[in-house]
Design a protein around this motif. Structure first.
Motif, PDB file in Angstrom:
ATOM      1  N   ASP A  78       0.857  -1.184   0.000  1.00 59.28           N
ATOM      2  CA  ASP A  78       0.000   0.000   0.000  1.00 59.28           C
ATOM      3  C   ASP A  78       0.894   1.234   0.000  1.00 59.28           C
ATOM      4  OD1 ASP A  78      -3.235   0.277   0.746  1.00 59.28           O
ATOM      5  OD2 ASP A  78      -2.065   2.096   1.093  1.00 59.28           O
ATOM      6  N   ALA A  79       0.377   2.332  -0.541  1.00 61.44           N
ATOM      7  CA  ALA A  79       1.153   3.574  -0.589  1.00 61.44           C
ATOM      8  C   ALA A  79       1.073   4.360   0.708  1.00 61.44           C
ATOM      9  CB  ALA A  79       0.670   4.445  -1.749  1.00 61.44           C
ATOM     10  N   ALA A  80       0.081   4.061   1.546  1.00 60.06           N
ATOM     11  CA  ALA A  80      -0.112   4.799   2.800  1.00 60.06           C
ATOM     12  C   ALA A  80       0.577   4.060   3.938  1.00 60.06           C
ATOM     13  CB  ALA A  80      -1.596   4.965   3.096  1.00 60.06           C
ATOM     14  N   SER A  81       1.576   4.689   4.545  1.00 57.74           N
ATOM     15  CA  SER A  81       2.304   4.049   5.640  1.00 57.74           C
ATOM     16  C   SER A  81       1.385   3.739   6.806  1.00 57.74           C
ATOM     17  CB  SER A  81       3.463   4.933   6.095  1.00 57.74           C
ATOM     18  OG  SER A  81       2.990   6.197   6.556  1.00 57.74           O
ATOM     19  N   GLU A  82       0.372   4.576   7.010  1.00 53.01           N
ATOM     20  CA  GLU A  82      -0.576   4.337   8.105  1.00 53.01           C
ATOM     21  C   GLU A  82      -1.364   3.051   7.886  1.00 53.01           C
ATOM     22  OE1 GLU A  82       0.111   8.781   7.741  1.00 53.01           O
ATOM     23  OE2 GLU A  82      -0.184   7.087   6.371  1.00 53.01           O
ATOM     24  N   MET A  83      -1.749   2.780   6.646  1.00 55.46           N
ATOM     25  CA  MET A  83      -2.449   1.542   6.327  1.00 55.46           C
ATOM     26  C   MET A  83      -1.545   0.334   6.550  1.00 55.46           C
ATOM     27  SD  MET A  83      -5.653   1.858   5.363  1.00 55.46           S
ATOM     28  CE  MET A  83      -6.865   2.925   4.554  1.00 55.46           C
ATOM     29  N   VAL A  84      -0.294   0.430   6.128  1.00 56.27           N
ATOM     30  CA  VAL A  84       0.646  -0.677   6.285  1.00 56.27           C
ATOM     31  C   VAL A  84       0.892  -0.973   7.758  1.00 56.27           C
ATOM     32  CG1 VAL A  84       3.031  -1.411   5.873  1.00 56.27           C
ATOM     33  CG2 VAL A  84       1.722  -0.319   4.039  1.00 56.27           C
ATOM     34  N   ALA A  85       1.054   0.075   8.561  1.00 55.72           N
ATOM     35  CA  ALA A  85       1.268  -0.127   9.992  1.00 55.72           C
ATOM     36  C   ALA A  85       0.070  -0.816  10.633  1.00 55.72           C
ATOM     37  CB  ALA A  85       1.535   1.222  10.669  1.00 55.72           C
ATOM     38  N   ALA A  86      -1.130  -0.392  10.250  1.00 57.50           N
ATOM     39  CA  ALA A  86      -2.342  -1.016  10.787  1.00 57.50           C
ATOM     40  C   ALA A  86      -2.460  -2.463  10.336  1.00 57.50           C
ATOM     41  CB  ALA A  86      -3.570  -0.215  10.361  1.00 57.50           C
ATOM     42  N   ALA A  87      -2.080  -2.754   9.093  1.00 53.11           N
ATOM     43  CA  ALA A  87      -2.132  -4.127   8.584  1.00 53.11           C
ATOM     44  C   ALA A  87      -1.166  -5.025   9.347  1.00 53.11           C
ATOM     45  CB  ALA A  87      -1.806  -4.137   7.087  1.00 53.11           C
ATOM     46  N   ARG A  88       0.028  -4.524   9.608  1.00 55.33           N
ATOM     47  CA  ARG A  88       0.998  -5.320  10.368  1.00 55.33           C
ATOM     48  C   ARG A  88       0.488  -5.610  11.774  1.00 55.33           C
ATOM     49  NH1 ARG A  88       6.211  -1.707   8.443  1.00 55.33           N
ATOM     50  NH2 ARG A  88       6.602  -2.801   6.456  1.00 55.33           N
ATOM     51  N   ALA A  89      -0.095  -4.609  12.408  1.00 54.64           N
ATOM     52  CA  ALA A  89      -0.604  -4.804  13.764  1.00 54.64           C
ATOM     53  C   ALA A  89      -1.745  -5.810  13.783  1.00 54.64           C
ATOM     54  CB  ALA A  89      -1.066  -3.461  14.341  1.00 54.64           C
ATOM     55  N   ALA A  90      -2.639  -5.726  12.801  1.00 53.05           N
ATOM     56  CA  ALA A  90      -3.801  -6.617  12.764  1.00 53.05           C
ATOM     57  C   ALA A  90      -3.418  -8.048  12.433  1.00 53.05           C
ATOM     58  CB  ALA A  90      -4.821  -6.100  11.745  1.00 53.05           C
ATOM     59  N   SER A  91      -2.284  -8.230  11.757  1.00 55.30           N
ATOM     60  CA  SER A  91      -1.886  -9.576  11.354  1.00 55.30           C
ATOM     61  C   SER A  91      -1.018 -10.278  12.391  1.00 55.30           C
ATOM     62  CB  SER A  91      -1.139  -9.540  10.024  1.00 55.30           C
ATOM     63  OG  SER A  91       0.125  -8.901  10.169  1.00 55.30           O
ATOM     64  N   ALA A  92      -0.670  -9.570  13.467  1.00 58.17           N
ATOM     65  CA  ALA A  92       0.254 -10.133  14.455  1.00 58.17           C
ATOM     66  C   ALA A  92      -0.252 -11.446  15.039  1.00 58.17           C
ATOM     67  CB  ALA A  92       0.509  -9.119  15.568  1.00 58.17           C
ATOM     68  N   GLU A  93      -1.562 -11.575  15.155  1.00 56.09           N
ATOM     69  CA  GLU A  93      -2.152 -12.793  15.713  1.00 56.09           C
ATOM     70  C   GLU A  93      -3.047 -13.510  14.704  1.00 56.09           C
ATOM     71  OE1 GLU A  93      -4.113 -11.807  19.344  1.00 56.09           O
ATOM     72  OE2 GLU A  93      -2.291 -11.047  20.304  1.00 56.09           O
ATOM     73  N   ASN A  94      -2.884 -13.183  13.431  1.00 55.89           N
ATOM     74  CA  ASN A  94      -3.689 -13.788  12.367  1.00 55.89           C
ATOM     75  C   ASN A  94      -2.777 -14.285  11.254  1.00 55.89           C
ATOM     76  OD1 ASN A  94      -6.762 -13.067  12.932  1.00 55.89           O
ATOM     77  ND2 ASN A  94      -5.544 -11.281  13.516  1.00 55.89           N
ATOM     78  N   HIS A  95      -2.307 -15.516  11.374  1.00 52.73           N
ATOM     79  CA  HIS A  95      -1.458 -16.143  10.366  1.00 52.73           C
ATOM     80  C   HIS A  95      -0.243 -15.279  10.007  1.00 52.73           C
ATOM     81  CE1 HIS A  95      -4.759 -18.965   9.839  1.00 52.73           C
ATOM     82  NE2 HIS A  95      -5.567 -17.953   9.657  1.00 52.73           N
ATOM     83  N   PRO A  96       0.515 -14.791  11.016  1.00 48.16           N
ATOM     84  CA  PRO A  96       1.658 -13.918  10.710  1.00 48.16           C
ATOM     85  C   PRO A  96       2.718 -14.583   9.844  1.00 48.16           C
ATOM     86  CG  PRO A  96       1.750 -14.685  12.984  1.00 48.16           C
ATOM     87  CD  PRO A  96       0.402 -15.084  12.457  1.00 48.16           C
TER      88      PRO A  96
END
Length: 237
Positions: A78-96
């Protein structure tokens, strides 16, 4: 309909970055939950286990996590760093182990090898980029022969889309920001128009799924109601 640049429009990136904190909550709404159902319908009959996918314009990674849940390894960009940061956080406990997320400036210039991906998902992204054709050509380059592209775009002929555009124009005259996403949405297509773009990139439509209307599912099967079109395309073997 396209310009010579291929990067995400900076204003569109800033707009979506401002939505990052609330983006996951949007997927709890019926209109966004529908996207996961459409993804399932589009991929019905395909064995996803062990496949490698790109989620181009991944947002906070909701659909990338859906793919990972069904056995895919997924790179989300994604081009938005805020979106990428949120995606990383949300995936921490979902098939990382199956998910990774990277910020990039352009989906028309991917740092991926030729013929390296089994599938690409590009959900409601091409409407915001200056040159969708360049993006489709790049997708074709990195897809393996037989690989799939799932890409959704606004439906030019949709009654709902036309109503949204009319509300947007009226709001602008009244000093109101109605359907604000239309400030940044640059492209819309009829079925034949987008099939032509796919063919020019060397991709062939296998399935078309209209969706996105607040109307009942039966009405959405009528293409002129659905504001979005999901194209399932394949790179020839």
């Amino acid at each position: 309909m396209s310009s010579t640049r291929s990067e995400f429009a900076p204003d569109a990136v800033a707009y979506h970055a401002s939505l990052a904190d609330a983006w996951e909550r949007r997927y709890r709404k019926h209109s966004f939950q529908m996207r996961q159902a459409i993804l399932m319908k589009s991929l019905q009959g395909w064995d996803l286990a062990g496949t490698l996918w790109l989620d181009a314009g991944c947002g906070t990674g909701t659909l990338a996590r859906w793919l990972a849940k069904h056995g895919c390894s997924v790179l989300g960009v994604d081009a938005a760093s805020e979106m990428v940061a949120a995606a990383r956080a949300a995936s921490a406990e979902n098939h990382p182990d199956r998910l990774s997320f990277v910020q990039i400036s352009s989906i028309a210039h991917l740092e991926l090898d030729d013929r390296s991906l089994d599938g690409i998902l590009c959900s409601s992204v091409l409407e915001y980029v200056p040159d969708p054709s360049a993006c489709l050509a790049e997708f074709a380059r990195v897809l393996k022969p037989g690989g799939l592209l799932l890409v959704s775009v606004p439906n030019r002929n949709s009654v709902v889309r036309r109503t949204q555009l009319a509300c947007h124009r009226l709001g602008a005259r009244l000093g109101q920001s109605w359907c604000k996403f239309l400030d940044y949405s640059r492209h819309q297509y009829s079925k034949p128009e987008f099939e032509t773009l796919l063919a020019q990139a060397g991709l062939w439509r296998e399935k078309l799924v209209p969706f996105g209307s607040p109307l009942p599912d039966l009405a959405q099967r009528i293409r002129h109601w659905a504001p979005l079109l999901m194209f399932v395309a394949q790179k020839p073997v």
